[in-house]
Design a protein around this motif. Sequence first.
Motif, PDB file in Angstrom:
ATOM      1  N   GLY A 145       0.397  -1.212   0.055  1.00 41.80           N
ATOM      2  CA  GLY A 145       0.035  -0.030   0.054  1.00 41.80           C
ATOM      3  C   GLY A 145       0.726   1.421   0.159  1.00 41.80           C
ATOM      4  O   GLY A 145       0.383   2.333   0.110  1.00 41.80           O
ATOM      5  N   GLU A 146       2.083   1.352  -0.325  1.00 46.90           N
ATOM      6  CA  GLU A 146       2.868   2.165  -0.070  1.00 46.90           C
ATOM      7  C   GLU A 146       4.115   2.017  -1.028  1.00 46.90           C
ATOM      8  O   GLU A 146       4.661   1.017  -0.720  1.00 46.90           O
ATOM      9  CB  GLU A 146       3.279   2.580   1.166  1.00 46.90           C
ATOM     10  N   SER A 147       4.748   3.134  -1.780  1.00 54.28           N
ATOM     11  CA  SER A 147       5.835   3.015  -2.451  1.00 54.28           C
ATOM     12  C   SER A 147       6.906   3.635  -1.614  1.00 54.28           C
ATOM     13  O   SER A 147       6.766   4.817  -1.068  1.00 54.28           O
ATOM     14  CB  SER A 147       5.685   3.594  -3.956  1.00 54.28           C
ATOM     15  N   LEU A 148       8.193   2.888  -1.510  1.00 54.53           N
ATOM     16  CA  LEU A 148       9.220   3.395  -0.633  1.00 54.53           C
ATOM     17  C   LEU A 148      10.117   4.569  -1.347  1.00 54.53           C
ATOM     18  O   LEU A 148      10.204   4.517  -2.343  1.00 54.53           O
ATOM     19  CB  LEU A 148      10.185   2.588  -0.156  1.00 54.53           C
ATOM     20  N   GLU A 149      10.402   5.830  -0.559  1.00 60.10           N
ATOM     21  CA  GLU A 149      11.557   6.587  -1.093  1.00 60.10           C
ATOM     22  C   GLU A 149      12.833   5.962  -1.016  1.00 60.10           C
ATOM     23  O   GLU A 149      13.107   4.797  -0.195  1.00 60.10           O
ATOM     24  CB  GLU A 149      11.293   7.655  -0.060  1.00 60.10           C
ATOM     25  N   ASP A 150      13.781   6.441  -1.522  1.00 64.18           N
ATOM     26  CA  ASP A 150      15.175   6.028  -1.757  1.00 64.18           C
ATOM     27  C   ASP A 150      15.848   5.880  -0.223  1.00 64.18           C
ATOM     28  O   ASP A 150      16.637   4.801   0.002  1.00 64.18           O
ATOM     29  CB  ASP A 150      15.951   6.967  -2.576  1.00 64.18           C
ATOM     30  N   GLU A 151      15.419   6.948   0.513  1.00 65.76           N
ATOM     31  CA  GLU A 151      16.083   6.651   2.101  1.00 65.76           C
ATOM     32  C   GLU A 151      15.621   5.200   2.961  1.00 65.76           C
ATOM     33  O   GLU A 151      16.071   5.002   3.799  1.00 65.76           O
ATOM     34  CB  GLU A 151      15.977   7.860   2.787  1.00 65.76           C
ATOM     35  N   GLU A 152      14.340   5.080   2.342  1.00 61.15           N
ATOM     36  CA  GLU A 152      13.771   3.797   3.171  1.00 61.15           C
ATOM     37  C   GLU A 152      14.222   2.500   2.548  1.00 61.15           C
ATOM     38  O   GLU A 152      14.072   1.426   3.353  1.00 61.15           O
ATOM     39  CB  GLU A 152      12.211   4.083   3.132  1.00 61.15           C
ATOM     40  N   SER A 153      14.714   2.439   1.394  1.00 60.49           N
ATOM     41  CA  SER A 153      14.854   1.271   0.906  1.00 60.49           C
ATOM     42  C   SER A 153      15.849   1.311  -0.360  1.00 60.49           C
ATOM     43  O   SER A 153      15.683   2.291  -0.989  1.00 60.49           O
ATOM     44  CB  SER A 153      13.704   0.466   0.321  1.00 60.49           C
ATOM     45  N   ASN A 154      16.759   0.152  -0.813  1.00 56.26           N
ATOM     46  CA  ASN A 154      17.545   0.442  -2.024  1.00 56.26           C
ATOM     47  C   ASN A 154      16.911  -0.553  -2.892  1.00 56.26           C
ATOM     48  O   ASN A 154      17.518  -0.866  -3.927  1.00 56.26           O
ATOM     49  CB  ASN A 154      18.982   0.049  -1.598  1.00 56.26           C
ATOM     50  N   PHE A 155      15.518  -0.928  -2.785  1.00 53.80           N
ATOM     51  CA  PHE A 155      14.905  -1.688  -3.602  1.00 53.80           C
ATOM     52  C   PHE A 155      15.386  -3.239  -3.688  1.00 53.80           C
ATOM     53  O   PHE A 155      15.358  -3.944  -4.761  1.00 53.80           O
ATOM     54  CB  PHE A 155      14.697  -1.205  -4.914  1.00 53.80           C
ATOM     55  N   SER A 156      15.976  -3.574  -2.632  1.00 54.81           N
ATOM     56  CA  SER A 156      16.768  -4.884  -2.641  1.00 54.81           C
ATOM     57  C   SER A 156      16.122  -5.621  -1.044  1.00 54.81           C
ATOM     58  O   SER A 156      16.047  -6.678  -1.174  1.00 54.81           O
ATOM     59  CB  SER A 156      18.161  -5.136  -2.677  1.00 54.81           C
ATOM     60  N   GLY A 157      15.903  -4.440  -0.105  1.00 52.31           N
ATOM     61  CA  GLY A 157      15.438  -4.879   1.082  1.00 52.31           C
ATOM     62  C   GLY A 157      14.529  -3.807   1.686  1.00 52.31           C
ATOM     63  O   GLY A 157      14.766  -2.951   1.410  1.00 52.31           O
TER      64      GLY A 157
END
Length: 255
Positions: A145-157
């Motif tokens: 339900g939410e897309s993460l910002e860069d500071e929250e995730s590196n899109f591997s974890g």
Amino acid sequence: MPRSPIATERAPTRRFRRKGIAMAPLIRPDRHISDAANHADSYRVIRGRVNGLKKASDARLMPYLEQAGFGSAVLIWTSDLRYDLLTALVERWRPETHTFHFPCEEYTVTLEDVAMQLGLPIDGSLATRVSSFTDPAALCYQLLGESLEDEESNFSGLKFTWLKAKFGQLSAAATEGELMCAAPAYIMHITGGVLMPDANNNKVHLMYLPLLADLSSVSLYSWGSAVLAVLYSELCRVTNPNVVDMGGCLTLLQS
């Protein structure tokens, strides 16, 4: 009476004593933690990579977690882990046979243990890792339900702190859609923090998230087999005397 294979391998008759307990080298002495423990001046206790939850899940999430086959696993507590006991078990682990070599007999953790103690499914499709994602941001938005910002995730974890916020701050008027997004977040947290923790002690890998796309089919995967495989792998890895921390489901190992 025929001798066991283990007995025939123990050619050295020399024994060592540490803290009043005689210990015999189990495997090649230059590579196994048991020999390092015999020669060490002080006893080194292995650290655990665990990120457990300090409170029970929201009762409103339980129907979704039970539907996914994680109803019992979410009840696991990690506050009573005995790392001295876990270290003693590691010293008795034989990577060649995936068994603990005790003076009386050999033992190991089995799939039956996983099913009985964790309640995870041990039959069904393999819970294989998804190594690549075409659009991880869209996947997070769809399931969480939410897309993460860069500071929250590196899109591997996904960070555990972010996941806790998803299921730990549900309002009293939370909609069914919010609950259905919080349930996968909860499963992701216990998967990466308790059941199959890896080297990233503050994150869980995104590879598990696609398996949670449909909560009604999550229990069709053999999560128990994956948990046991990771535990075996970690036990083998941590027999190296240079390794100082251990992942895998340590609660299962201790119990």
